[in-house]
Design an enzyme around this catalytic site. Structure first.
Site, PDB file in Angstrom:
ATOM      1  N   ASN A 214       0.574 -92.975  -2.447  1.00  0.00           N
ATOM      2  CA  ASN A 214      -0.041 -91.938  -3.281  1.00  0.00           C
ATOM      3  C   ASN A 214      -0.048 -92.340  -4.755  1.00  0.00           C
ATOM      4  O   ASN A 214      -1.005 -92.059  -5.484  1.00  0.00           O
ATOM      5  CB  ASN A 214       0.677 -90.600  -3.085  1.00  0.00           C
ATOM      6  CG  ASN A 214       0.171 -89.884  -1.847  1.00  0.00           C
ATOM      7  OD1 ASN A 214      -0.745 -90.367  -1.175  1.00  0.00           O
ATOM      8  ND2 ASN A 214       0.745 -88.745  -1.523  1.00  0.00           N
ATOM      9  N   GLY A 259     -13.946 -88.843 -13.082  1.00  0.00           N
ATOM     10  CA  GLY A 259     -14.118 -87.418 -12.770  1.00  0.00           C
ATOM     11  C   GLY A 259     -13.156 -86.552 -13.548  1.00  0.00           C
ATOM     12  O   GLY A 259     -12.597 -86.981 -14.564  1.00  0.00           O
ATOM     13  N   CYS A 266      -0.844 -83.017  -2.810  1.00  0.00           N
ATOM     14  CA  CYS A 266       0.000 -84.211  -2.705  1.00  0.00           C
ATOM     15  C   CYS A 266       0.159 -84.993  -4.015  1.00  0.00           C
ATOM     16  O   CYS A 266       1.273 -85.113  -4.518  1.00  0.00           O
ATOM     17  CB  CYS A 266      -0.546 -85.121  -1.616  1.00  0.00           C
ATOM     18  SG  CYS A 266      -0.425 -84.334   0.002  1.00  0.00           S
TER      19      CYS A 266
HETATM   20  N1  LIG Z   1      -1.810 -81.733   2.942  1.00  0.00           N
HETATM   21  C1  LIG Z   1      -1.960 -83.047   2.998  1.00  0.00           C
HETATM   22  O1  LIG Z   1      -3.056 -83.577   2.853  1.00  0.00           O
HETATM   23  C2  LIG Z   1      -0.771 -83.933   3.265  1.00  0.00           C
HETATM   24  C3  LIG Z   1      -0.984 -85.277   3.608  1.00  0.00           C
HETATM   25  C4  LIG Z   1       0.121 -86.090   3.860  1.00  0.00           C
HETATM   26  C5  LIG Z   1       1.409 -85.574   3.733  1.00  0.00           C
HETATM   27  N2  LIG Z   1       1.587 -84.279   3.363  1.00  0.00           N
HETATM   28  C6  LIG Z   1       2.963 -83.762   3.274  1.00  0.00           C
HETATM   29  O2  LIG Z   1       3.238 -83.005   4.450  1.00  0.00           O
HETATM   30  C7  LIG Z   1       4.086 -81.905   4.137  1.00  0.00           C
HETATM   31  C8  LIG Z   1       3.418 -80.610   4.569  1.00  0.00           C
HETATM   32  O3  LIG Z   1       2.254 -80.435   3.793  1.00  0.00           O
HETATM   33  P1  LIG Z   1       1.140 -79.350   4.158  1.00  0.00           P
HETATM   34  O4  LIG Z   1       0.000 -79.571   3.243  1.00  0.00           O
HETATM   35  O5  LIG Z   1       0.908 -79.337   5.632  1.00  0.00           O
HETATM   36  O6  LIG Z   1       1.927 -78.014   3.754  1.00  0.00           O
HETATM   37  P2  LIG Z   1       1.511 -76.507   4.047  1.00  0.00           P
HETATM   38  O7  LIG Z   1       2.045 -75.710   2.922  1.00  0.00           O
HETATM   39  O8  LIG Z   1       0.060 -76.423   4.407  1.00  0.00           O
HETATM   40  O9  LIG Z   1       2.337 -76.146   5.372  1.00  0.00           O
HETATM   41  C9  LIG Z   1       3.721 -76.061   5.427  1.00  0.00           C
HETATM   42  C10 LIG Z   1       4.087 -74.998   6.467  1.00  0.00           C
HETATM   43  O10 LIG Z   1       5.499 -75.013   6.690  1.00  0.00           O
HETATM   44  C11 LIG Z   1       5.924 -73.683   6.939  1.00  0.00           C
HETATM   45  N3  LIG Z   1       7.365 -73.590   6.765  1.00  0.00           N
HETATM   46  C12 LIG Z   1       8.100 -73.608   5.621  1.00  0.00           C
HETATM   47  N4  LIG Z   1       9.408 -73.498   5.896  1.00  0.00           N
HETATM   48  C13 LIG Z   1       9.532 -73.433   7.244  1.00  0.00           C
HETATM   49  C14 LIG Z   1      10.622 -73.323   8.140  1.00  0.00           C
HETATM   50  N5  LIG Z   1      11.878 -73.267   7.701  1.00  0.00           N
HETATM   51  N6  LIG Z   1      10.363 -73.268   9.466  1.00  0.00           N
HETATM   52  C15 LIG Z   1       9.111 -73.319   9.911  1.00  0.00           C
HETATM   53  N7  LIG Z   1       8.009 -73.439   9.121  1.00  0.00           N
HETATM   54  C16 LIG Z   1       8.229 -73.484   7.795  1.00  0.00           C
HETATM   55  C17 LIG Z   1       5.102 -72.875   5.945  1.00  0.00           C
HETATM   56  O11 LIG Z   1       5.058 -71.510   6.319  1.00  0.00           O
HETATM   57  C18 LIG Z   1       3.741 -73.575   6.035  1.00  0.00           C
HETATM   58  O12 LIG Z   1       2.909 -72.978   7.021  1.00  0.00           O
HETATM   59  C19 LIG Z   1       4.372 -82.005   2.640  1.00  0.00           C
HETATM   60  O13 LIG Z   1       5.560 -82.714   2.445  1.00  0.00           O
HETATM   61  C20 LIG Z   1       3.189 -82.813   2.118  1.00  0.00           C
HETATM   62  O14 LIG Z   1       3.502 -83.517   0.944  1.00  0.00           O
HETATM   63  C21 LIG Z   1       0.534 -83.446   3.143  1.00  0.00           C
END
Ligand SMILES: NC(=O)c1ccc[n+]([C@@H]2O[C@H](COP(=O)([O-])OP(=O)(O)OC[C@H]3O[C@@H](n4cnc5c(N)ncnc54)[C@H](O)[C@@H]3O)[C@@H](O)[C@H]2O)c1
Length: 440
Positions: A214, A259, A266
């Site tokens: 990233n 841009g 992220c």
């Molecule tokens: N969004 C992306 O494009 C992306 C890409 C690669 C990596 N990531 C990483 O993946 C991780 C998740 O990102 P995301 O975008 O999916 O987040 P998000 O916020 O969309 O989803 C996280 C989910 O976890 C749930 N949650 C929180 N605490 C919990 C618990 N104790 N038990 C059960 N569920 C719980 C929340 O309610 C939420 O629905 C992060 O670390 C992010 O950096 C994200």
């Protein structure tokens, strides 16, 4: 295989759906009961192309289940993924409370050998914390159960997440034993039809790989934005420079579009978290800090151009805004440049009429909630009615080739501020538009 995924957001839900698509039995867990209710009723809480059909198909095949009960969900599982959020904490570090809360719940309720996979993006050393947290709970229960902690960072892109997950260009697995590597390879092998693209390594290197990836991508963006800012001042055209440098294979065309800066769930938090990791280990990350600084300023470059054109006081001016999401193909508005641009313009008294194909609800309910001066519309042309200029902030396909005749007719002044360099300046100027873009 039987898999449990804890956290049903962009990463958890997409991973769950894709594993289910390959015939695994997947249980997705979330503490947000409303989200689980929706999913159990076939309502997909986020927009991601192809996700809805895949989830519905696998609900029907009984390959995917949704629950808020983690303890039940892990009883039969061989693998548990942690895919909860790791937002920016108050000091800029990644906030690990959600990851460690899940680790604690796993330790409190596991009854047999498990592979616990960290898919969330986490600071280096988090796997050790997850291991200790689980072990402490097992010790309290006076149980001896084998478990393996694995780092499997996720590289999917929102807007193309299903494609990225189903056809990964690599699967990084950080583990410290053959058993864990074998289980992970068994799970992911169906995603590689011709040859596998596993990259195996120790856990800390896997955790670092995600931050490094990233940081590299964000660096390319900030670098090009800095070049664009210099281009503007010296009379060069950043778009031509982009093509000129992208033709060099060592540089490539990807991620060098000038841009309004990067946003999303992220890059902003991961760049900051990496800085904090480095500082905690007594190293000052000079490049990474500069990447963030350039990006913070870049978010306001379009607003600054508007102020230069219309004046410091924007009372009485109305702007039609195309694009709220941080990028096309998603409803995600986390750290979207639009948030900063809208706040800057409305703070100066402007009215903003906004349109986005998917992100309007997010804007209304969260990211621009309470902002005075913004209103939302269902059509890209409607927002231009009586507006003093069009501002483009997200490069959705439907904005690429609009009916410029219609745009001109609706606008009070034929002025376009293009934060994504979507249009051809020569053609627009010939059509009588005043056209402002990044890097020229
Ligand atoms: N969004 C992306 O494009 C992306 C890409 C690669 C990596 N990531 C990483 O993946 C991780 C998740 O990102 P995301 O975008 O999916 O987040 P998000 O916020 O969309 O989803 C996280 C989910 O976890 C749930 N949650 C929180 N605490 C919990 C618990 N104790 N038990 C059960 N569920 C719980 C929340 O309610 C939420 O629905 C992060 O670390 C992010 O950096 C994200």
């Amino acid at each position: 295989m039987k898999i449990t995924i804890v956290g049903s957001g962009y990463v958890g839900l997409v991973s769950g759906a894709c594993f289910a698509e390959m015939g695994n039995k997947v249980t997705c867990v979330d503490i947000d009961e409303k989200k689980i209710d929706k999913l159990n009723n076939g309502i997909i809480p986020i927009f991601e192309p192809g996700l809805e059909a895949m989830v519905l198909r696998n609900i029907k095949n009984k390959n995917i289940f949704f629950t808020s009960n983690l303890a039940n969900a892990i009883q039969d599982a061989q693998i548990v993924f942690i895919a909860v959020g790791t937002p920016m904490g108050d000091d800029g570090s990644a906030d690990l409370q959600y990851v460690l809360a899940v680790a604690k719940s796993i330790g409190e309720s596991m009854t047999k050998e498990l592979v616990v996979v960290d898919k969330s993006t986490v600071p280096i050393g988090t796997a050790d914390k997850v291991r200790t947290t689980i072990q402490n709970e097992l010790d309290k229960r006076e149980l001896q159960i084998n478990f393996h902690v694995v780092s499997n960072p996720e590289f999917l892109k929102e807007g193309a997440a299903i494609d990225d997950f189903m056809k990964p260009d690599r699967v990084v697995i950080g583990a410290d034993g053959e058993y864990a590597f074998d289980v992970m390879k068994q799970l992911y092998s169906p995603f590689f039809r011709t040859h596998d693209r596993f990259i195996t390594m120790d856990i800390r290197s896997a955790e670092m790989t995600k931050y490094a990836a990233n940081a590299m991508l964000a660096t390319k963006i900030s670098f090009m934005n800095e070049i664009a800012n210099i281009c503007e001042r010296v009379g060069a055209d950043a778009n031509l420079v982009r093509i000129g440098i992208g033709s060099d294979k060592r540089i490539g065309y990807h991620f060098i579009y000038p841009g309004v800066g990067y946003g999303g769930a992220c890059f902003p938090k991961d760049i900051k978290a990496l800085q904090k990791v480095a500082e905690a280990h007594h190293y000052q990350p000079k490049i990474i800090k500069a990447v963030e600084q350039v990006n913070n300023e870049q978010k306001l470059v379009i607003a600054n151009k508007i102020v230069k054109r219309f004046g410091e006081d924007l009372k009485g001016f109305t702007f039609g805004l195309w694009g709220l999401a941080f990028k096309p193909g998603t409803d995600d508005m986390r750290e979207a440049p639009a948030i900063y641009v809208v706040k800057e313009l409305t703070k100066r008294g402007a009215e903003v009429k906004a349109y986005d194909p998917k992100a309007v609800e997010e804007a209304k309910e969260f990211y621009l909630k309470g902002v005075k001066g913004i209103s939302y519309y269902d059509s890209k042309y409607e927002v231009l009615k009586d507006a003093d200029a069009l501002i483009l902030l997200t490069e959705w396909k439907e904005f690429r080739s609009p009916d410029f005749q219609e745009v001109k007719q609706q606008l009070t002044n034929p002025i376009i501020f293009d934060g994504r360099n979507q249009y051809n300046a020569f053609h627009l100027e010939q059509k009588g538009f005043e056209y402002y873009q990044i890097g020229k």
